[in-house]
Motif scaffolding. Structure first.
Motif, PDB file in Angstrom:
ATOM      1  N   ARG A   1       0.864  -1.114  -0.230  1.00 31.03           N
ATOM      2  CA  ARG A   1       0.182  -0.053   0.058  1.00 31.03           C
ATOM      3  C   ARG A   1       0.730   1.182   0.232  1.00 31.03           C
ATOM      4  N   TRP A   2       2.019   1.178   0.695  1.00 31.24           N
ATOM      5  CA  TRP A   2       2.525   2.583   0.773  1.00 31.24           C
ATOM      6  C   TRP A   2       3.649   2.695  -0.016  1.00 31.24           C
ATOM      7  N   TYR A   3       4.427   1.562   0.091  1.00 30.35           N
ATOM      8  CA  TYR A   3       6.050   1.441  -0.913  1.00 30.35           C
ATOM      9  C   TYR A   3       6.463   1.772  -2.161  1.00 30.35           C
ATOM     10  N   ASP A   4       7.371   3.146  -2.063  1.00 27.16           N
ATOM     11  CA  ASP A   4       7.759   3.303  -3.212  1.00 27.16           C
ATOM     12  C   ASP A   4       9.216   3.167  -3.635  1.00 27.16           C
ATOM     13  N   PRO A   5       9.097   1.950  -4.512  1.00 25.35           N
ATOM     14  CA  PRO A   5      10.914   1.176  -4.932  1.00 25.35           C
ATOM     15  C   PRO A   5      11.428   2.313  -5.685  1.00 25.35           C
ATOM     16  N   ASP A   6      10.900   3.662  -6.320  1.00 26.42           N
ATOM     17  CA  ASP A   6      12.059   4.580  -6.380  1.00 26.42           C
ATOM     18  C   ASP A   6      11.673   5.637  -5.841  1.00 26.42           C
TER      19      ASP A   6
END
Length: 196
Positions: A166-171
């Motif tokens: 839901r919240w992790y941004d790989p960038d």
């Protein structure tokens, strides 16, 4: 019920279905929508699947096979150290989320939509994955790396890792490896991390 199939067309249908099930939800995704996305006639889907329920089962099954493969490889490479194995499982779980996000989200949020036969077909995969986690958590508990009830610890760890969809941004600023390490550190008492 055998859902896994190596047909490239079927695999593409599974990927498209996973995306639509995430974007629209299983109930709102229609066979017509799937066919439109694949640029085929609705009836052509039934050359690959009996019905939408079988498509849902195939999406979850493929994701679970991938998760098991990634986790088993990570554990084989981690060696025998309980800390290394705990770190490896957390990294593997996040890698699964990143490489197969849609299938993982579908498994998390649409499992309840599976009929009894599909659930019975998939439960051994879910249990096999959870057994890997339980083994690693048991080792960490025995080594004093973490504390608590093993059932609650497993649920807590998997819940925290699953919520990252839901919240992790790989960038963003944290790599999957760094995030996994930080999440494991949160459940590891400082004195356990300092011991040899």
């Amino acid at each position: 019920m055998t859902v896994v199939n190596v047909s490239p067309r079927r695999k593409e249908l599974i990927r498209v279905a996973a995306r639509l099930f995430v974007d629209e939800g299983f109930d709102r995704t229609t066979v017509r929508m799937l066919a439109l996305e694949m640029n085929i006639k609705s009836g052509s889907l039934f050359h690959h699947f009996r019905d939408k329920q079988e498509i849902l089962c195939a999406v979850i099954e493929e994701g679970m096979h991938n998760a098991l493969s990634i986790a088993r490889t990570a554990l084989a490479e981690a060696g025998c150290s309980p800390q290394a194995r705990l770190d490896a499982m957390a990294r593997a779980h996040l890698e699964t989320l990143l490489t197969d996000r849609n299938a993982h989200v579908v498994a998390l949020y649409e499992w309840r939509r599976l009929d009894g036969d599909s659930r019975a077909h998939l439960v051994h995969l879910r249990d096999a994955y959870e057994a890997l986690w339980q083994q690693v958590i048991d080792e960490a508990l025995e080594a004093g790396l973490i504390r608590g009830d093993k059932f609650l610890v497993r649920r807590f760890v998997l819940g925290a890792l699953n919520w990252t969809v839901r919240w992790y941004d790989p960038d963003g600023p944290r790599s999957p490896e760094a995030l996994a390490k930080e999440l494991v550190a949160m459940i590891t008492p400082p004195e356990a991390a300092e011991s040899p």
